[in-house]
Design a protein around this motif. Structure first.
Motif, PDB file in Angstrom:
ATOM      1  N   UNK A  74       0.839  -1.195   0.000  1.00  0.00           N
ATOM      2  CA  UNK A  74       0.000   0.000   0.000  1.00  0.00           C
ATOM      3  C   UNK A  74       0.877   1.249   0.000  1.00  0.00           C
ATOM      4  N   UNK A  75       0.791   2.042  -1.054  1.00  0.00           N
ATOM      5  CA  UNK A  75       1.563   3.277  -1.137  1.00  0.00           C
ATOM      6  C   UNK A  75       2.953   3.110  -1.711  1.00  0.00           C
ATOM      7  N   UNK A  76       3.191   1.984  -2.390  1.00  0.00           N
ATOM      8  CA  UNK A  76       4.515   1.778  -2.975  1.00  0.00           C
ATOM      9  C   UNK A  76       4.419   0.914  -4.226  1.00  0.00           C
ATOM     10  N   UNK A  77       5.559   0.693  -4.860  1.00  0.00           N
ATOM     11  CA  UNK A  77       5.632  -0.136  -6.048  1.00  0.00           C
ATOM     12  C   UNK A  77       6.477  -1.361  -5.737  1.00  0.00           C
ATOM     13  N   UNK A  78       5.965  -2.527  -6.067  1.00  0.00           N
ATOM     14  CA  UNK A  78       6.641  -3.802  -5.807  1.00  0.00           C
ATOM     15  C   UNK A  78       6.892  -4.486  -7.141  1.00  0.00           C
TER      16      UNK A  78
END
Length: 196
Positions: A74-78
Motif C-alpha cells: 500500500x503506497x509503494x511499487x513492488x
C-alpha cells in the motif's frame, strides 16, 4: 505468470474446502483488501510465492493482527519477476477511520509516488481497493471511485487495473471485466485468476 486475485469476501473454495492443489500453477497472489488477516495468513502458509496486499476500508484490524507471511504494498511499487505492481489501498472517506481518503488526499498519495514511477518507467498492474471514478464505482459516497486512478491509467497505461470494494453481489449489471483505454479493468471480488 498466473496471478490469483482476491477481494472483499473469503472464498469458501479456498478456505472452507482448501486443497493444496488449488494453488498449483499460481505464481503470485494479490489482495485488494477487506479480507480477514487469518485468511491471507492461511493462504501464505501453503503458497510458495509472495502474497501482496493493499488495505481495504475495513482493514483496521491489520494494525493489531497483520496477515503473517504477506507483504503490504500500500503506497509503494513492488516488482516481482519483472512485473511492476503499484499498490494504493483505501476507499473514499465517508466516516472517521483508517484507510479512507478524500479525492485530494488520494491525489497527494499519488503525487508522492511520482519520482518512483518515473524511475521505474511506470507500472504494469495498478492494485487498489476502490475502483476509479465512474469506472465500475457506486453512486453512494462510500463506493465512489478515485479520480486519481483514472489519471494513473491514462498516464502510464498499465496492462491491468485490479480493484475490489464494489461487491459483484450488490446487484445486476456489475462487471467482473471491463476496459478503459488500453487497460483491462478487473473487479477481484472473492477470487479470480489472470495470466500475464
Amino acid at each position: 505468470m498466473k496471478i490469483l486475485l482476491l477481494a472483499d469476501k473469503e472464498s469458501p473454495y479456498l478456505w472452507d474446502y482448501f486443497d493444496k492443489s488449488k494453488l498449483e500453477g499460481i505464481d503470485l497472489i494479490l489482495s485488494c483488501g477487506d479480507l480477514h488477516p487469518h485468511y491471507l495468513s492461511f493462504l501464505a502458509t501453503f503458497f510458495q510465492g509472495p502474497v501482496l496486499y493493499v488495505h481495504g476500508n475495513h482493514d483496521e484490524c491489520y494494525k493489531k493482527t497483520p496477515p503473517e507471511g504477506c507483504i503490504c504494498i500500500d503506497g509503494t511499487l513492488y516488482e516481482h519477476e519483472g512485473v511492476r505492481i503499484l499498490g494504493l489501498g483505501g476507499s473514499m472517506r465517508y466516516k472517521t477511520g483508517e484507510h479512507q481518503y478524500t479525492q485530494k488526499q488520494m491525489n497527494r498519495r499519488i503525487f508522492k509516488l511520482k519520482f518512483l514511477l518515473w524511475r521505474k518507467k511506470g507500472f504494469d498492474i495498478l492494485l487498489t481497493h476502490s475502483p476509479a471514478w465512474q469506472l465500475n464505482d457506486g453512486k453512494d459516497l462510500p463506493h465512489n471511485g478515485f479520480k486519481g486512478f483514472l489519471y494513473l491509467i491514462e498516464k502510464y497505461a498499465p496492462r491491468y487495473f485490479i480493484h475490489g470494494h464494489v461487491h459483484l453481489s450488490y446487484g445486476p449489471g456489475l462487471k467482473r471485466i471491463s476496459a478503459y483505454q488500453n487497460t483491462t479493468v478487473i473487479n477481484a471480488y472473492e477470487r479470480y485468476i489472470i495470466e500475464l
